[in-house]
Design a protein around this motif. Sequence first.
Motif, PDB file in Angstrom:
ATOM      1  N   SER A  94      -4.816   3.904  -2.387  1.00  0.00           N
ATOM      2  CA  SER A  94      -4.888   3.379  -1.029  1.00  0.00           C
ATOM      3  C   SER A  94      -3.578   3.619  -0.293  1.00  0.00           C
ATOM      4  CB  SER A  94      -5.201   1.876  -1.054  1.00  0.00           C
ATOM      5  OG  SER A  94      -4.147   1.168  -1.664  1.00  0.00           O
ATOM      6  N   SER A  95      -3.659   3.483   1.017  1.00  0.00           N
ATOM      7  CA  SER A  95      -2.464   3.507   1.861  1.00  0.00           C
ATOM      8  C   SER A  95      -2.740   2.609   3.056  1.00  0.00           C
ATOM      9  CB  SER A  95      -2.131   4.936   2.306  1.00  0.00           C
ATOM     10  OG  SER A  95      -3.163   5.460   3.105  1.00  0.00           O
ATOM     11  N   GLY A  96      -1.666   2.144   3.656  1.00  0.00           N
ATOM     12  CA  GLY A  96      -1.817   1.261   4.806  1.00  0.00           C
ATOM     13  C   GLY A  96      -2.010  -0.174   4.384  1.00  0.00           C
ATOM     14  N   LEU A  97      -3.039  -0.806   4.877  1.00  0.00           N
ATOM     15  CA  LEU A  97      -3.281  -2.228   4.666  1.00  0.00           C
ATOM     16  C   LEU A  97      -3.691  -2.543   3.228  1.00  0.00           C
ATOM     17  CD1 LEU A  97      -5.258  -2.931   7.953  1.00  0.00           C
ATOM     18  CD2 LEU A  97      -2.825  -3.313   7.516  1.00  0.00           C
ATOM     19  N   PRO A  98      -3.402  -3.774   2.764  1.00  0.00           N
ATOM     20  CA  PRO A  98      -3.822  -4.181   1.424  1.00  0.00           C
ATOM     21  C   PRO A  98      -5.334  -4.461   1.363  1.00  0.00           C
ATOM     22  CG  PRO A  98      -2.687  -5.984   2.522  1.00  0.00           C
ATOM     23  CD  PRO A  98      -2.601  -4.803   3.436  1.00  0.00           C
ATOM     24  N   LEU A 118      -6.030  -5.937  -4.872  1.00  0.00           N
ATOM     25  CA  LEU A 118      -5.630  -4.627  -5.374  1.00  0.00           C
ATOM     26  C   LEU A 118      -4.219  -4.313  -4.889  1.00  0.00           C
ATOM     27  CD1 LEU A 118      -8.953  -2.703  -4.644  1.00  0.00           C
ATOM     28  CD2 LEU A 118      -8.197  -3.710  -6.809  1.00  0.00           C
ATOM     29  N   THR A 119      -3.397  -3.835  -5.763  1.00  0.00           N
ATOM     30  CA  THR A 119      -2.018  -3.491  -5.433  1.00  0.00           C
ATOM     31  C   THR A 119      -1.995  -2.232  -4.579  1.00  0.00           C
ATOM     32  OG1 THR A 119      -1.364  -4.371  -7.568  1.00  0.00           O
ATOM     33  CG2 THR A 119       0.237  -2.986  -6.441  1.00  0.00           C
ATOM     34  N   ALA A 120      -1.276  -2.277  -3.460  1.00  0.00           N
ATOM     35  CA  ALA A 120      -1.099  -1.083  -2.630  1.00  0.00           C
ATOM     36  C   ALA A 120      -0.341  -0.046  -3.439  1.00  0.00           C
ATOM     37  CB  ALA A 120      -0.340  -1.436  -1.357  1.00  0.00           C
ATOM     38  N   ASN A 121      -0.682   1.237  -3.272  1.00  0.00           N
ATOM     39  CA  ASN A 121      -0.088   2.229  -4.141  1.00  0.00           C
ATOM     40  C   ASN A 121       0.304   3.539  -3.476  1.00  0.00           C
ATOM     41  OD1 ASN A 121      -2.608   3.374  -3.799  1.00  0.00           O
ATOM     42  ND2 ASN A 121      -3.382   2.622  -5.740  1.00  0.00           N
ATOM     43  N   ASN A 122       0.558   3.547  -2.178  1.00  0.00           N
ATOM     44  CA  ASN A 122       1.032   4.743  -1.477  1.00  0.00           C
ATOM     45  C   ASN A 122       0.207   5.979  -1.791  1.00  0.00           C
ATOM     46  OD1 ASN A 122       3.101   3.399  -0.115  1.00  0.00           O
ATOM     47  ND2 ASN A 122       4.417   3.535  -1.913  1.00  0.00           N
ATOM     48  N   ASN A 123      -1.090   5.800  -1.870  1.00  0.00           N
ATOM     49  CA  ASN A 123      -2.050   6.876  -2.063  1.00  0.00           C
ATOM     50  C   ASN A 123      -1.926   7.594  -3.406  1.00  0.00           C
ATOM     51  OD1 ASN A 123      -4.366   7.656  -0.770  1.00  0.00           O
ATOM     52  ND2 ASN A 123      -3.453   9.495   0.088  1.00  0.00           N
ATOM     53  N   SER A 172      -6.594   3.343   4.340  1.00  0.00           N
ATOM     54  CA  SER A 172      -7.403   4.281   3.579  1.00  0.00           C
ATOM     55  C   SER A 172      -7.517   3.753   2.159  1.00  0.00           C
ATOM     56  CB  SER A 172      -6.757   5.668   3.575  1.00  0.00           C
ATOM     57  OG  SER A 172      -7.519   6.549   2.772  1.00  0.00           O
ATOM     58  N   LEU A 173      -8.732   3.723   1.642  1.00  0.00           N
ATOM     59  CA  LEU A 173      -9.002   3.327   0.266  1.00  0.00           C
ATOM     60  C   LEU A 173      -9.990   4.327  -0.309  1.00  0.00           C
ATOM     61  CD1 LEU A 173      -8.895   1.222  -2.113  1.00  0.00           C
ATOM     62  CD2 LEU A 173     -10.919   0.197  -1.071  1.00  0.00           C
ATOM     63  N   GLU A 174      -9.628   4.918  -1.438  1.00  0.00           N
ATOM     64  CA  GLU A 174     -10.527   5.827  -2.143  1.00  0.00           C
ATOM     65  C   GLU A 174     -10.808   5.234  -3.513  1.00  0.00           C
ATOM     66  OE1 GLU A 174     -10.961  10.547  -3.331  1.00  0.00           O
ATOM     67  OE2 GLU A 174      -9.105   9.838  -2.403  1.00  0.00           O
TER      68      GLU A 174
END
Length: 181
Positions: A94-98, A118-123, A172-174
Amino acid sequence: MFLILSFSLTSINHSKAQELLIDFGQNTGGQKWSVTNDGVMGGLSKGQAYLSDSSVVFQGEVSLENNGGFSSLRSPYQRFNLSNFKEVEIKSRSSGLPFSITFSKSQRFWIPNYKYFLTANNNEWMIHTFRLSELEEFRMGDSMNETISNKDIENLIGISFFNEGKKEGKFSLEVDYILFR
Protein backbone atom coordinates in the motif's frame (compact mmCIF):
# COMPACT_ATOMS: atom_id res chain seq x y z
CA MET A 1 -19.95 2.89 -7.72
CA PHE A 2 -20.00 -0.89 -7.97
CA LEU A 3 -17.39 -2.95 -9.70
CA ILE A 4 -17.50 -6.69 -10.10
CA LEU A 5 -14.29 -8.36 -9.00
CA SER A 6 -13.59 -12.06 -9.09
CA PHE A 7 -11.62 -14.05 -6.61
CA SER A 8 -11.18 -17.69 -5.84
CA LEU A 9 -12.52 -19.03 -2.56
CA THR A 10 -10.73 -22.33 -2.16
CA SER A 11 -10.74 -24.73 0.74
CA ILE A 12 -7.48 -26.65 0.90
CA ASN A 13 -7.24 -29.83 2.96
CA HIS A 14 -3.85 -30.94 4.23
CA SER A 15 -3.22 -33.97 6.41
CA LYS A 16 -3.05 -31.84 9.59
CA ALA A 17 -4.79 -28.58 8.74
CA GLN A 18 -7.43 -27.00 6.59
CA GLU A 19 -6.97 -23.66 4.84
CA LEU A 20 -9.31 -21.20 3.15
CA LEU A 21 -7.79 -19.06 0.40
CA ILE A 22 -9.22 -15.91 -1.18
CA ASP A 23 -6.95 -15.53 -4.20
CA PHE A 24 -7.40 -12.37 -6.23
CA GLY A 25 -6.55 -12.06 -9.91
CA GLN A 26 -7.83 -12.14 -13.48
CA ASN A 27 -8.25 -15.88 -13.90
CA THR A 28 -9.25 -17.01 -10.42
CA GLY A 29 -13.03 -17.06 -10.91
CA GLY A 30 -15.22 -16.66 -7.86
CA GLN A 31 -17.42 -14.03 -6.34
CA LYS A 32 -18.13 -10.30 -6.53
CA TRP A 33 -16.48 -7.53 -4.50
CA SER A 34 -17.52 -3.88 -4.76
CA VAL A 35 -16.22 -0.42 -3.96
CA THR A 36 -18.32 1.68 -1.59
CA ASN A 37 -17.40 5.34 -1.18
CA ASP A 38 -18.70 7.90 1.29
CA GLY A 39 -21.06 9.19 -1.42
CA VAL A 40 -23.65 6.92 0.18
CA MET A 41 -23.70 9.61 2.93
CA GLY A 42 -23.05 12.66 0.73
CA GLY A 43 -19.24 12.54 0.71
CA LEU A 44 -17.02 13.15 -2.30
CA SER A 45 -14.31 10.48 -1.95
CA LYS A 46 -13.43 8.42 -5.00
CA GLY A 47 -12.20 4.85 -5.04
CA GLN A 48 -11.96 2.27 -7.78
CA ALA A 49 -10.70 -1.28 -8.08
CA TYR A 50 -9.49 -3.53 -10.85
CA LEU A 51 -7.96 -6.96 -11.18
CA SER A 52 -4.37 -7.47 -12.28
CA ASP A 53 -3.16 -10.92 -13.33
CA SER A 54 -2.63 -11.95 -9.70
CA SER A 55 -4.15 -9.32 -7.40
CA VAL A 56 -6.84 -6.73 -6.80
CA VAL A 57 -5.74 -3.07 -6.94
CA PHE A 58 -7.85 -0.60 -4.97
CA GLN A 59 -6.95 3.08 -5.35
CA GLY A 60 -8.41 6.55 -5.18
CA GLU A 61 -8.61 9.68 -3.08
CA VAL A 62 -10.44 10.35 0.18
CA SER A 63 -12.09 13.73 0.63
CA LEU A 64 -13.41 15.13 3.90
CA GLU A 65 -15.74 17.55 2.09
CA ASN A 66 -19.49 17.11 2.57
CA ASN A 67 -19.00 14.90 5.65
CA GLY A 68 -16.92 12.42 3.65
CA GLY A 69 -13.98 10.42 4.83
CA PHE A 70 -13.82 6.86 3.47
CA SER A 71 -13.59 4.50 0.57
CA SER A 72 -13.85 0.74 0.97
CA LEU A 73 -13.51 -2.50 -0.97
CA ARG A 74 -16.07 -5.07 0.21
CA SER A 75 -16.87 -8.72 -0.31
CA PRO A 76 -20.44 -9.70 -1.06
CA TYR A 77 -22.49 -10.48 2.02
CA GLN A 78 -22.42 -14.21 2.67
CA ARG A 79 -21.72 -16.44 5.64
CA PHE A 80 -18.04 -16.69 6.54
CA ASN A 81 -17.92 -19.23 9.36
CA LEU A 82 -14.26 -18.89 10.28
CA SER A 83 -14.49 -20.90 13.52
CA ASN A 84 -12.24 -23.67 12.13
CA PHE A 85 -9.40 -21.20 11.56
CA LYS A 86 -7.07 -19.50 14.01
CA GLU A 87 -4.81 -17.35 11.86
CA VAL A 88 -5.09 -14.95 8.92
CA GLU A 89 -2.34 -14.13 6.44
CA ILE A 90 -2.65 -11.28 3.94
CA LYS A 91 -0.14 -10.43 1.23
CA SER A 92 -0.49 -6.77 0.28
CA ARG A 93 1.26 -3.53 -0.46
CA SER A 94 0.00 0.00 0.00
CA SER A 95 0.86 3.67 -0.21
CA GLY A 96 -0.80 6.80 1.04
CA LEU A 97 -3.51 6.39 3.66
CA PRO A 98 -3.55 3.57 6.24
CA PHE A 99 -5.95 0.60 5.89
CA SER A 100 -7.68 -2.04 7.97
CA ILE A 101 -9.21 -5.35 7.09
CA THR A 102 -12.67 -5.35 8.63
CA PHE A 103 -14.98 -8.28 9.36
CA SER A 104 -18.73 -7.65 9.72
CA LYS A 105 -21.50 -9.65 11.35
CA SER A 106 -24.33 -7.43 10.04
CA GLN A 107 -25.17 -5.26 7.02
CA ARG A 108 -26.17 -2.46 9.41
CA PHE A 109 -23.37 0.08 9.84
CA TRP A 110 -24.08 0.71 13.54
CA ILE A 111 -23.64 -2.95 14.54
CA PRO A 112 -20.05 -3.53 15.80
CA ASN A 113 -17.45 -4.86 13.39
CA TYR A 114 -13.94 -6.23 13.90
CA LYS A 115 -10.69 -4.79 12.58
CA TYR A 116 -7.04 -5.52 12.13
CA PHE A 117 -4.90 -2.55 11.11
CA LEU A 118 -2.53 -3.12 8.21
CA THR A 119 0.90 -1.53 8.47
CA ALA A 120 1.62 1.04 5.75
CA ASN A 121 4.53 -0.17 3.67
CA ASN A 122 5.53 2.37 0.97
CA ASN A 123 4.27 0.08 -1.78
CA GLU A 124 6.51 -2.86 -0.82
CA TRP A 125 4.98 -6.33 -0.66
CA MET A 126 4.37 -7.40 2.91
CA ILE A 127 2.88 -10.43 4.64
CA HIS A 128 0.54 -9.51 7.53
CA THR A 129 -0.19 -12.37 9.92
CA PHE A 130 -2.55 -12.22 12.90
CA ARG A 131 -4.83 -14.43 14.95
CA LEU A 132 -8.58 -14.09 14.46
CA SER A 133 -8.91 -13.79 18.24
CA GLU A 134 -6.90 -10.51 18.02
CA LEU A 135 -9.58 -8.72 15.97
CA GLU A 136 -10.63 -5.55 17.81
CA GLU A 137 -14.30 -4.63 18.12
CA PHE A 138 -15.36 -1.22 16.77
CA ARG A 139 -18.70 0.55 16.60
CA MET A 140 -19.04 3.37 14.10
CA GLY A 141 -15.26 3.83 14.11
CA ASP A 142 -14.84 3.85 17.90
CA SER A 143 -12.98 1.10 19.72
CA MET A 144 -15.11 -0.87 22.17
CA ASN A 145 -11.94 -2.11 23.96
CA GLU A 146 -13.01 -5.72 23.29
CA THR A 147 -11.90 -8.48 20.95
CA ILE A 148 -14.04 -10.73 18.81
CA SER A 149 -15.94 -13.57 20.50
CA ASN A 150 -15.92 -17.16 19.26
CA LYS A 151 -19.65 -16.84 18.48
CA ASP A 152 -19.02 -13.81 16.27
CA ILE A 153 -16.20 -15.65 14.44
CA GLU A 154 -18.86 -18.21 13.45
CA ASN A 155 -21.32 -15.56 12.19
CA LEU A 156 -19.31 -13.18 10.03
CA ILE A 157 -20.96 -12.11 6.77
CA GLY A 158 -18.55 -9.63 5.22
CA ILE A 159 -14.88 -8.82 4.70
CA SER A 160 -13.68 -5.39 3.60
CA PHE A 161 -10.67 -3.13 3.32
CA PHE A 162 -11.23 0.39 4.70
CA ASN A 163 -9.20 3.58 4.75
CA GLU A 164 -8.52 4.39 8.39
CA GLY A 165 -8.22 7.61 10.36
CA LYS A 166 -10.71 9.76 8.42
CA LYS A 167 -7.85 11.58 6.69
CA GLU A 168 -7.90 13.03 3.21
CA GLY A 169 -5.44 12.07 0.54
CA LYS A 170 -4.57 9.58 -2.17
CA PHE A 171 -4.32 5.87 -1.48
CA SER A 172 -3.41 2.61 -3.15
CA LEU A 173 -3.82 -0.91 -1.79
CA GLU A 174 -2.95 -4.04 -3.74
CA VAL A 175 -3.94 -7.43 -2.27
CA ASP A 176 -2.60 -10.71 -3.62
CA TYR A 177 -4.45 -13.06 -1.25
CA ILE A 178 -6.13 -13.61 2.11
CA LEU A 179 -5.39 -17.00 3.67
CA PHE A 180 -7.18 -18.46 6.69
CA ARG A 181 -5.54 -21.39 8.49
